[in-house]
Design an enzyme around this catalytic site. Structure first.
Site, PDB file in Angstrom:
ATOM      1  N   ASP A  57      35.500 117.792 -63.874  1.00  0.00           N
ATOM      2  CA  ASP A  57      35.751 117.325 -65.239  1.00  0.00           C
ATOM      3  C   ASP A  57      36.517 118.342 -66.090  1.00  0.00           C
ATOM      4  O   ASP A  57      36.402 118.344 -67.314  1.00  0.00           O
ATOM      5  CB  ASP A  57      34.428 116.954 -65.936  1.00  0.00           C
ATOM      6  N   PRO A  69      39.766 117.768 -55.331  1.00  0.00           N
ATOM      7  CA  PRO A  69      38.456 117.549 -55.953  1.00  0.00           C
ATOM      8  C   PRO A  69      37.800 118.850 -56.409  1.00  0.00           C
ATOM      9  O   PRO A  69      38.036 119.915 -55.848  1.00  0.00           O
ATOM     10  CB  PRO A  69      37.639 116.875 -54.846  1.00  0.00           C
ATOM     11  N   SER A 101      20.593 124.202 -20.728  1.00  0.00           N
ATOM     12  CA  SER A 101      21.978 124.068 -21.240  1.00  0.00           C
ATOM     13  C   SER A 101      22.135 122.772 -22.029  1.00  0.00           C
ATOM     14  O   SER A 101      22.788 121.837 -21.578  1.00  0.00           O
ATOM     15  CB  SER A 101      22.988 124.145 -20.092  1.00  0.00           C
TER      16      SER A 101
END
Length: 645
Positions: free
Chosen positions: A40, A118, A556
């Site tokens: 903002d 963003p 594994s």
């Protein structure tokens, strides 16, 4: 003059003006820049205002923008400029930017591509994507809030990604009555922070995205500001390619251009420097030398508009180069100035920004793309992680989503490179998960590790094939995998007894036994499990080099590590044996009492309980210990191994 002649002449003049405009537009420089900052701070509004005031919005776009502005509740407040770039429905609903939005616009002086990135911390990877190709960063600060955590985060990332042109846009000045003191305090705070991360210079501009102050033109509301308007600076700032053109010539080969038997050229974009026919060049990593014969563009290759053969080419141009000599050169190689070639190495220090939900684990193999080169890479050591909020260097063994760390990286073969600060095209890379093909990280090379020049493969006269032939067998690695309690060790031991009775030369590496010696320093975290398998894989490879049939019995649990060991060996030598036992059956057996302790919380990171087991998808051999005994399973494995013989 007749009316028809007037019309014809007018049309000719218009066409001439259009051609002149297109010619001028084609040769304008291109500036890529990003806007970033905290949530903002007005990034999208600033870009929207920039597009609006520079007359880069079509009438239908403007009508749609006005209608959308009413729908999101800005009646009486005019146009909501943020809607020009906040394209996702979720962004409009929340009033925030989530993904990277790209917009193109142009002025009389320059073309622009702007990325609106963003502000949320969780979308840091999106910001990195936008910044990776940018020449300039506009970092916004809300005049009411000052320098925030995300201001520091995005400034650090921008500098880390090689952006040297920084603009500090102190936005929403209209909400603080254009107070110079508020502006000066923010600039002073930012300057102190910027100096600590290596930002030596930046331009600070007081702006209002909503009102348009100091965006296109200087504002009368800030008579105390004597710098340029934002657009003026964007139109005149120097570009990174200007710097690169002064560096030695480098071009990564993207494609070997062979349209016919009479032509063989090497195509790519020139990363730095200048080249001309007759210039001596060196091809790396081979080191072979030649001279440039031609610099070719489309018309010479039989189609398209262009300039034909060029007298010279510079950084930023995509060309095809032919050489005077027939030397080996392929995709991924770098053609460079013969007297100033880049380094070639297979071990580096680099900074990595992690972009995947699954953590980065040192020792796990990844695919890596450096320039046009595709290789296999392993993060051998995570030196420290950077807390971008405090700039603290922290010890760490793994890297989570949006984390940043300085690491050592090893590739499976030498690759030409330049440090990222010198040239991002040859010093930047992405890491790719070899199972899913998803991009999981981005990195910047600092320098080659000294040991990469000091350690070389020693040629030996007795080959692995000769060792195996002496023993009358083919080397194999039988990799037993399955849950704890599945019967791996029992079955592997029985298989080795049968091999011994057949006169085969073999050796069994058992998981528990190895942890008493070679891997006694490792625990059971995901990171330690990866390193455990890597070490065992290296030992098993040495044993197969000696011609042995090697058997290993390890849980594994991760497919990536089993694939890592498979990649160490020649094709067909790795045989994955999946000892398939359901968890409930393995837990019922629980001879060692490990499941009971794990269920009680006394044993952390136990596979099947609080640590995952990834079943093989295409194991060469599968045995179900519910359907057959250990003896039957061992007999079946030997039959499969030797085709019943």
């Amino acid at each position: 003059m007749a009316d028809g002649e007037v019309i014809y002449e007018t049309e000719a003049l218009i066409a001439e003006d259009i051609d002149a405009y297109l010619e001028q537009h084609q040769h304008k420089s291109l500036l890529r820049f990003i806007t970033c900052g905290s949530v903002d701070d007005g990034k999208s509004t600033l870009i929207g205002r920039l597009l609006y005031d520079s007359k880069m919005i079509f009438e239908d776009q403007l009508a749609s923008l006005e209608a959308d502005s009413k729908q999101v509740g800005t009646q009486g407040q005019g146009i909501d400029f943020a809607l020009l770039v906040d394209g996702l429905a979720a962004e409009r609903e929340q009033g925030i930017t989530i993904d990277v939005a790209y917009r193109f616009f142009a002025t009389e002086k320059r073309k622009f591509i702007v990325a609106d990135t963003p502000g949320h911390e969780q979308y840091t990877r999106n910001m990195v994507t936008g910044a990776s190709t940018a020449d300039l960063a506009v970092i916004l600060v809300d005049a009411r809030k000052g320098v925030l955590t995300q201001t520091r985060r995005h400034s650090y990332l921008s500098h880390l990604l090689g952006i040297r042109n920084i603009v500090l846009a102190v936005n929403k000045m209209d909400l603080v009555d254009y107070d110079q003191a508020a502006f000066d305090d923010i600039v002073s705070d930012y300057r102190d922070f910027a100096a600590g991360i290596g930002i030596e210079d930046f331009l600070a501009v007081p702006v209002s995205g909503l009102k348009g102050d100091n965006i296109i033109a200087k504002s009368s509301a800030t008579p105390w500001y004597d710098g340029p308007a934002l657009l003026d600076h964007l139109e005149t700032v120097g570009l990174d390619f200007d710097r690169r053109r002064k560096q030695p010539f480098r071009m990564a080969v993207q494609w070997v251009n062979r349209p016919n038997l009479d032509f063989r050229g090497f195509s790519g974009m020139i990363a730095s420097g200048r080249i001309a026919p007759g210039d001596p060049v060196r091809v790396l990593p081979s080191g072979k030398t030649s001279t440039v014969e031609r610099i070719v563009t489309m018309p010479a290759l039989g189609g398209g508009d262009g300039d034909g053969d060029l007298g010279h080419a510079i950084a930023g141009q995509s060309v095809t180069i032919t050489l005077a000599d027939e030397i080996d050169c392929s995709r991924g190689d770098v053609i460079a100035a013969a007297d100033a070639p880049p380094e070639v190495a297979d071990q580096f220090e680099a900074t990595i920004v992690w972009m995947a939900d699954e953590p980065m684990l040192p020792g796990r193999p990844y695919a890596i793309k450096i320039g046009t080169n595709n290789l296999r890479a392993t993060i051998t050591d995570e030196k420290y992680q950077v807390n971008v909020n405090t700039m603290e260097k922290m010890a760490s063994k793994s890297l989570e989503l949006n984390g940043i760390a300085v690491c050592n990286i090893s590739t499976d073969r030498p690759v030409p490179f330049t440090p990222y600060d010198d040239n991002p095209d040859l010093g930047g890379f992405i890491l790719i998960d070899r199972i899913t093909n998803a991009t999981v990280g981005a990195g910047m090379i600092h320098f080659a590790l000294r040991r990469s020049q000091n350690i070389h493969w020693q040629a030996v006269d007795i080959t692995r094939e000769a060792h195996a032939e002496q023993k009358g067998q083919k080397a194999k690695l039988l990799w037993f995998t399955g849950l704890s309690g599945s019967g791996k060790s029992t079955i592997a031991n029985l298989v080795e007894k049968k091999l011994h009775a057949m006169g085969k030369h073999s050796f069994l590496l058992d998981g528990d036994n190895v942890r008493h010696g070679l891997n006694r320093d490792l625990g059971f975290t995901d990171v330690d499990r990866v390193e455990n398998i890597r070490r065992v894989g290296e030992v098993a490879k040495l044993m197969t080099d000696a011609g042995l049939i090697v058997l290993t019995a390890f849980i594994s649990p991760f497919r990536a590590e089993r694939q890592m060991v498979r990649a160490m060996l020649p094709e067909s030598e790795f045989v994955e044996v999946f000892v398939d036992t359901p968890l409930e059956v393995a837990e019922q057996r629980d001879v060692k009492g490990l499941y009971r302790k794990a269920r009680a919380g006394e044993l952390k990171n136990f596979t099947g309980i609080d640590s995952p087991y990834e079943e093989p998808e295409n194991a060469e051999i599968r045995v179900n210990t519910v359907e057959m005994t250990a003896e039957e399973a061992a007999e079946y494995i030997v039959e499969q191994l030797f085709n019943g013989s």
